[in-house]
Design an enzyme around this catalytic site. Structure first.
Site, short mmCIF file in Angstrom:
data_model
loop_
_atom_site.label_atom_id
_atom_site.label_comp_id
_atom_site.label_asym_id
_atom_site.label_seq_id
_atom_site.Cartn_x
_atom_site.Cartn_y
_atom_site.Cartn_z
N ASP A 216 0.82 -1.22 0.00
CA ASP A 216 0.00 0.00 0.00
C ASP A 216 0.85 1.27 0.00
OD1 ASP A 216 -2.14 -1.66 0.07
OD2 ASP A 216 -2.68 -1.28 2.15
N MET B 31 -5.95 -2.64 -4.44
CA MET B 31 -5.84 -2.58 -2.98
C MET B 31 -5.45 -1.18 -2.54
SD MET B 31 -4.33 -6.16 -1.56
CE MET B 31 -5.43 -7.54 -1.24
N HIS C 264 -5.73 -10.09 -4.10
CA HIS C 264 -4.42 -10.57 -3.64
C HIS C 264 -3.43 -10.86 -4.76
CE1 HIS C 264 -7.07 -10.97 -0.20
NE2 HIS C 264 -5.99 -10.85 0.54
O1 F6P Z 1 -1.35 -5.23 2.99
C1 F6P Z 1 -2.41 -4.31 3.03
C2 F6P Z 1 -3.54 -4.85 2.23
O2 F6P Z 1 -2.96 -5.20 1.03
C3 F6P Z 1 -4.73 -3.93 2.02
O3 F6P Z 1 -4.64 -3.09 0.93
C4 F6P Z 1 -5.86 -4.90 1.90
O4 F6P Z 1 -7.08 -4.33 2.23
C5 F6P Z 1 -5.46 -5.93 2.87
O5 F6P Z 1 -4.06 -6.00 2.85
C6 F6P Z 1 -6.09 -7.27 2.65
O6 F6P Z 1 -5.51 -8.18 3.51
P1 F6P Z 1 -6.08 -9.63 3.85
O7 F6P Z 1 -7.28 -9.88 3.01
O8 F6P Z 1 -4.96 -10.55 3.53
O9 F6P Z 1 -6.38 -9.58 5.29
#
Ligand code: F6P
Length: 364
Positions: free
Chosen positions: A147, A189, A292
């Site tokens: 991010d 994201m 992801h």
């Molecule tokens: O690492 C931050 C991030 O990429 C955010 O942008 C996103 O909302 C979040 O991780 C999602 O993470 P997870 O679904 O793995 O908990």
């Protein structure tokens, strides 16, 4: 906020005794380059004959006393690999401090860890900073998050690899959008900051970019798109950050709920935008959530080298006993800054960036 490397080094540790064993953890959402950071750290420490102990799954490894051996790791090539060989999690000893902070302290003692290197984003590094300030734990930080929203560093590793994924996706979607005369709405994201969306959106020539730093006005977006269509455009790409707050006719369309940190829940931003475009303009619109995939690629060469250098700087901080500090990039140079400076505030898109690329964000 500008933090210069010449900030007072009040955290230097003058206590006697050599550093023999160093612990390392990777916490929070994974990012391309995590293995490279471990690699840069490991190569430098092993050369100094210091043992490196891995803790699994971020802070969870110190709460549950879960270590992994790094003895068989090929530090010659580790930086090439995606993911993190240590595993990661969003767990944090300060979620239940009375119970978990003593476990972390016991674990460090039990394994005779002289210093701990925490590689992570604001959650992981905030815990490291507090353990250092409250309990004198000898920590060094390495900043990571796709991010790119950590302060005190120009960039975090993983960010450019994520931007590349998002840019390629928008490039590739252009042809199908053209074939079918559609708008493709692409969600990137970025809960609090629109760095990925903005960089990828500008790079791919998106016709609309919506980021959390500005209210996402549906009327304005649709006016722009209608103008482009009237001028002959067959397709458009709209880049939307997952954390943008959307408004239509003064009404907020984004979820109202808050999470346990008091932050708005996210979800469905691109789907909402696509639905509004179809309804208001009668222009076929589809949405795609990159999710992801942005965290998944093999790191770009830039991120490999960047993370290697940050890891090596963290090792140097350990060897120099400069604890409570974080490796960082400032003005393109690898420096170190107080950990607290990185976690005090969130780095969002500055207004000069939004102004410079104003035609991508504002009515054309
Ligand atoms: O690492 C931050 C991030 O990429 C955010 O942008 C996103 O909302 C979040 O991780 C999602 O993470 P997870 O679904 O793995 O908990």
């Amino acid at each position: 906020m500008v933090v210069t490397p010449s900030d007072v080094r009040s955290s230097g540790d003058a206590s006697p005794g050599p550093v023999r064993r160093v612990g390392v953890l990777t916490g929070g959402g994974d990012a391309p380059g995590l293995n490279a950071a471990i690699c840069g750290l490991g190569r430098r420490l092993l050369a100094a004959e210091i043992e490196l102990v891995g803790f699994r799954d971020g802070w969870r490894g110190l709460i549950d006393d879960d270590t992994c051996s790094l003895a068989d790791v090929d530090f010659q090539r580790l930086h090439v690999k995606d993911g993190t060989l240590l595993g990661s999690s969003g767990d944090n000893p300060y979620f239940e401090p009375d119970q978990d902070v003593p476990k972390v302290l016991d674990c460090l003692k039990h394994h005779a860890i002289d210093a701990l290197v925490a590689i992570g984003g604001d959650g992981t590094l905030s815990a490291a900073d507090r353990l250092h300030r409250d309990h004198g734990v000898r920590v060094v930080g390495v900043p990571k998050t796709i991010d790119n929203d950590l302060a005190a560093t120009d960039f975090t590793f993983g960010f450019f690899s994520a931007v590349e994924v998002a840019t390629r996706a928008m490039d590739d979607l252009r042809s199908t959008a053209e074939s079918h005369s559609r708008v493709m709405v692409v969600e990137c994201m970025g809960r609090h900051a629109g760095w990925i969306t903005a960089y990828a959106g500008v790079a791919a020539g998106a016709e609309g970019i919506l980021v959390p730093e500005r209210p996402g006005e549906i009327e304005e977006l649709c006016e722009n798109l209608a103008g482009l269509r009237a001028a002959g455009a067959r397709s458009a790409i709209v880049a939307v950050a997952e954390g943008v707050r959307l408004y239509e006719d003064g009404k907020c369309l984004s979820p109202d709920g808050k999470d346990r940190f008091g932050e708005y829940e996210i979800g469905g931003a691109a789907a909402t935008v696509a639905e509004c475009i179809r309804r208001r303009l009668g222009w076929d619109a589809r949405h795609l959530v990159l999710g992801h995939l942005q965290r998944a690629p093999q790191p770009l060469a830039f991120d490999r080298l960047f993370a290697l250098r940050l890891g090596a700087r963290a090792a140097r901080l350990v060897l120099e006993r400069q604890f409570g500090r974080m490796a960082a990039m400032q003005n393109g140079e690898i420096v170190d800054v107080p950990l607290g400076a990185a976690v005090r505030e969130r780095k969002t898109l500055p207004s000069h960036f939004l102004d410079r690329y104003g035609s991508f964000f504002l009515p054309i």
